[in-house]
Write a protein that holds these residues in place. Structure first.
Motif, PDB file in Angstrom:
ATOM      1  N   GLY A  73      31.711  37.165  37.008  1.00  0.00           N
ATOM      2  CA  GLY A  73      30.801  36.367  37.825  1.00  0.00           C
ATOM      3  C   GLY A  73      31.493  35.528  38.873  1.00  0.00           C
ATOM      4  N   TYR A  74      32.777  35.740  39.067  1.00  0.00           N
ATOM      5  CA  TYR A  74      33.504  35.035  40.128  1.00  0.00           C
ATOM      6  C   TYR A  74      34.737  35.851  40.491  1.00  0.00           C
ATOM      7  CZ  TYR A  74      37.074  33.474  36.781  1.00  0.00           C
ATOM      8  OH  TYR A  74      38.075  33.437  35.850  1.00  0.00           O
ATOM      9  N   VAL A  75      35.373  35.482  41.598  1.00  0.00           N
ATOM     10  CA  VAL A  75      36.567  36.189  42.064  1.00  0.00           C
ATOM     11  C   VAL A  75      37.544  35.181  42.651  1.00  0.00           C
ATOM     12  CG1 VAL A  75      35.678  36.634  44.390  1.00  0.00           C
ATOM     13  CG2 VAL A  75      37.346  38.207  43.384  1.00  0.00           C
ATOM     14  N   VAL A  76      38.830  35.529  42.631  1.00  0.00           N
ATOM     15  CA  VAL A  76      39.897  34.626  43.071  1.00  0.00           C
ATOM     16  C   VAL A  76      40.641  35.230  44.255  1.00  0.00           C
ATOM     17  CG1 VAL A  76      42.045  33.469  42.407  1.00  0.00           C
ATOM     18  CG2 VAL A  76      40.197  33.728  40.739  1.00  0.00           C
ATOM     19  N   ASP A  77      40.938  34.396  45.227  1.00  0.00           N
ATOM     20  CA  ASP A  77      41.894  34.719  46.292  1.00  0.00           C
ATOM     21  C   ASP A  77      43.101  33.819  46.046  1.00  0.00           C
ATOM     22  OD1 ASP A  77      43.483  34.522  48.589  1.00  0.00           O
ATOM     23  OD2 ASP A  77      41.895  33.679  49.834  1.00  0.00           O
ATOM     24  N   ASP A  78      44.167  34.418  45.530  1.00  0.00           N
ATOM     25  CA  ASP A  78      45.372  33.658  45.185  1.00  0.00           C
ATOM     26  C   ASP A  78      46.419  33.839  46.277  1.00  0.00           C
ATOM     27  OD1 ASP A  78      47.356  32.221  43.947  1.00  0.00           O
ATOM     28  OD2 ASP A  78      47.780  33.723  42.409  1.00  0.00           O
ATOM     29  N   GLN A  79      46.323  33.019  47.327  1.00  0.00           N
ATOM     30  CA  GLN A  79      47.275  33.033  48.447  1.00  0.00           C
ATOM     31  C   GLN A  79      47.307  34.400  49.144  1.00  0.00           C
ATOM     32  OE1 GLN A  79      50.985  30.575  47.648  1.00  0.00           O
ATOM     33  NE2 GLN A  79      50.554  31.312  45.567  1.00  0.00           N
ATOM     34  N   GLU A  80      46.184  35.072  49.177  1.00  0.00           N
ATOM     35  CA  GLU A  80      46.140  36.417  49.765  1.00  0.00           C
ATOM     36  C   GLU A  80      45.849  36.397  51.262  1.00  0.00           C
ATOM     37  OE1 GLU A  80      43.722  39.036  47.198  1.00  0.00           O
ATOM     38  OE2 GLU A  80      44.030  37.487  45.664  1.00  0.00           O
ATOM     39  N   GLN A  81      45.283  35.296  51.744  1.00  0.00           N
ATOM     40  CA  GLN A  81      45.054  35.130  53.180  1.00  0.00           C
ATOM     41  C   GLN A  81      46.034  34.120  53.771  1.00  0.00           C
ATOM     42  OE1 GLN A  81      42.711  36.563  55.395  1.00  0.00           O
ATOM     43  NE2 GLN A  81      43.837  35.453  56.962  1.00  0.00           N
ATOM     44  N   GLU A  82      46.323  33.076  53.011  1.00  0.00           N
ATOM     45  CA  GLU A  82      47.257  32.039  53.455  1.00  0.00           C
ATOM     46  C   GLU A  82      48.136  31.610  52.285  1.00  0.00           C
ATOM     47  OE1 GLU A  82      45.933  28.898  56.572  1.00  0.00           O
ATOM     48  OE2 GLU A  82      44.226  29.238  55.255  1.00  0.00           O
ATOM     49  N   ILE A  83      49.415  31.483  52.532  1.00  0.00           N
ATOM     50  CA  ILE A  83      50.325  31.000  51.507  1.00  0.00           C
ATOM     51  C   ILE A  83      49.970  29.546  51.164  1.00  0.00           C
ATOM     52  CG2 ILE A  83      52.726  30.326  51.042  1.00  0.00           C
ATOM     53  CD1 ILE A  83      52.292  33.269  50.764  1.00  0.00           C
ATOM     54  N   GLY A  84      49.891  29.251  49.860  1.00  0.00           N
ATOM     55  CA  GLY A  84      49.605  27.896  49.406  1.00  0.00           C
ATOM     56  C   GLY A  84      48.136  27.590  49.226  1.00  0.00           C
ATOM     57  N   VAL A  85      47.247  28.527  49.627  1.00  0.00           N
ATOM     58  CA  VAL A  85      45.800  28.290  49.555  1.00  0.00           C
ATOM     59  C   VAL A  85      45.191  29.202  48.494  1.00  0.00           C
ATOM     60  CG1 VAL A  85      43.610  28.408  50.791  1.00  0.00           C
ATOM     61  CG2 VAL A  85      45.659  27.572  51.963  1.00  0.00           C
ATOM     62  N   ARG A  86      44.379  28.612  47.631  1.00  0.00           N
ATOM     63  CA  ARG A  86      43.672  29.354  46.590  1.00  0.00           C
ATOM     64  C   ARG A  86      42.176  29.173  46.802  1.00  0.00           C
ATOM     65  NH1 ARG A  86      45.195  31.490  41.585  1.00  0.00           N
ATOM     66  NH2 ARG A  86      43.648  31.440  39.907  1.00  0.00           N
ATOM     67  N   CYS A  87      41.419  30.199  46.501  1.00  0.00           N
ATOM     68  CA  CYS A  87      39.973  30.174  46.732  1.00  0.00           C
ATOM     69  C   CYS A  87      39.263  30.806  45.546  1.00  0.00           C
ATOM     70  CB  CYS A  87      39.657  30.939  48.020  1.00  0.00           C
ATOM     71  SG  CYS A  87      37.897  31.136  48.366  1.00  0.00           S
ATOM     72  N   ILE A  88      38.192  30.155  45.095  1.00  0.00           N
ATOM     73  CA  ILE A  88      37.321  30.696  44.057  1.00  0.00           C
ATOM     74  C   ILE A  88      35.960  30.943  44.699  1.00  0.00           C
ATOM     75  CG2 ILE A  88      36.374  30.381  41.753  1.00  0.00           C
ATOM     76  CD1 ILE A  88      39.430  30.348  41.857  1.00  0.00           C
ATOM     77  N   ALA A  89      35.401  32.136  44.485  1.00  0.00           N
ATOM     78  CA  ALA A  89      34.144  32.486  45.143  1.00  0.00           C
ATOM     79  C   ALA A  89      33.163  33.110  44.158  1.00  0.00           C
ATOM     80  CB  ALA A  89      34.399  33.452  46.300  1.00  0.00           C
ATOM     81  N   VAL A  90      31.877  32.875  44.409  1.00  0.00           N
ATOM     82  CA  VAL A  90      30.799  33.462  43.611  1.00  0.00           C
ATOM     83  C   VAL A  90      29.738  34.006  44.549  1.00  0.00           C
ATOM     84  CG1 VAL A  90      31.197  31.854  41.703  1.00  0.00           C
ATOM     85  CG2 VAL A  90      29.462  31.308  43.436  1.00  0.00           C
ATOM     86  N   ALA A  91      28.966  34.963  44.058  1.00  0.00           N
ATOM     87  CA  ALA A  91      27.848  35.498  44.827  1.00  0.00           C
ATOM     88  C   ALA A  91      26.701  34.506  44.842  1.00  0.00           C
ATOM     89  CB  ALA A  91      27.382  36.815  44.220  1.00  0.00           C
ATOM     90  N   VAL A  92      25.906  34.555  45.915  1.00  0.00           N
ATOM     91  CA  VAL A  92      24.670  33.776  45.995  1.00  0.00           C
ATOM     92  C   VAL A  92      23.532  34.726  45.631  1.00  0.00           C
ATOM     93  CG1 VAL A  92      23.122  32.441  47.474  1.00  0.00           C
ATOM     94  CG2 VAL A  92      25.606  32.252  47.755  1.00  0.00           C
TER      95      VAL A  92
END
Length: 256
Positions: free
Chosen positions: A192-211
């Motif tokens: 129910g969620y997904v992670v971007d672990d520095q995949e677009q920018e080094i040092g930045v992490r993102c957690i995302a969910v669908a609406v």
């Protein structure tokens, strides 16, 4: 002209319904299709297709190319841009709620033409400059919102959108093989969620969910410095990051 039974019972106008049905069929085909392909995908009879296409071409909502194929027209751009701005405005209270609860930047994005478009954002009060901003278009494979959007598509559609690969690497952490990314998407559907672990920018992490329930694939995310986002993820239970995001996304989906 006498109204049809459909118009009398629902208040709708069949020709308008069919015009939008045709535009959606054209969009689903990647924005380019022949008349026969449109007839097959929309289920509308060929004479109806001819009449609708002529009208849509005359109004600039559809174009005909030199190969006698039809494409989405330029007049749709203004409508889409305006709708995107309104979507961001409607979502802003929910993004602000998420930012206040987490202290980190909250984002809203949609999938458009195979790209991720950021349509809403409330930035963190903490100092951290990131690449995301409203209106920016990015590739879906390297961002949390992008992967959350892809996970909402049927697997064959996501596979076709990604192509054979390799996918562009933005950092050493970017997933560049479609097969590996499709595995991530399958996991995202389960969790129910997904992670971007520095995949677009080094040092930045993102957690995302669908609406859920949004009229088009839409995703909500929180992004910030890796250590701060990981600290939020460590919180468990109903007050944890993912349950909070899912609850806000569910309420946002209801108003969209």
């Amino acid at each position: 002209m006498a109204s049809t039974s459909t118009e009398r019972t629902t208040g709708s106008v069949q020709s308008v319904e069919r015009a939008f049905q045709l535009l959606e069929a054209l969009a689903d085909s990647g924005g380019v299709a022949t008349l026969s392909e449109l007839s097959a995908s929309s289920g509308l009879p060929m004479p109806t297709i001819h009449r609708l296409v002529r009208t849509l071409v005359a109004q600039g909502y559809v174009r005909q190319d030199t190969a006698r194929r039809y494409t989405l027209g330029p007049r749709l751009i203004r409508l889409g841009e305006t709708a995107g701005r309104l979507l961001g405005s409607w979502a802003r209270p929910y993004l602000a709620e998420l930012m206040e609860a987490t202290g980190e930047t909250a984002n809203l994005a949609v999938l458009e033409g195979g790209e991720v478009v950021y349509v809403g954002q409330v930035q963190s009060r903490r100092s951290m400059r990131m690449f995301t901003e409203v209106g920016r278009r990015v590739q879906p494979h390297c961002t949390g919102v992008g992967k959350a959007l892809l996970a909402q598509l049927p697997e064959d559609e996501a596979r076709a959108l990604l192509g054979p690969g390799p996918l562009q690497a933005h950092t050493p952490h970017t997933v560049t093989t479609p097969a590996a990314l499709l595995t991530q998407l399958a996991t995202a559907r389960e969790l129910g969620y997904v992670v971007d672990d520095q995949e677009q920018e080094i040092g930045v992490r993102c957690i995302a969910v669908a609406v859920p329930g949004a009229p088009t694939p839409t995703a909500l995310s929180v992004s910030g410095p890796e250590a701060r986002i990981q600290a939020l993820e460590a919180q468990s239970g109903a007050a944890g990051l993912v349950p909070l995001m899912q609850a806000i996304a569910a309420r946002l989906g209801e108003v969209l």
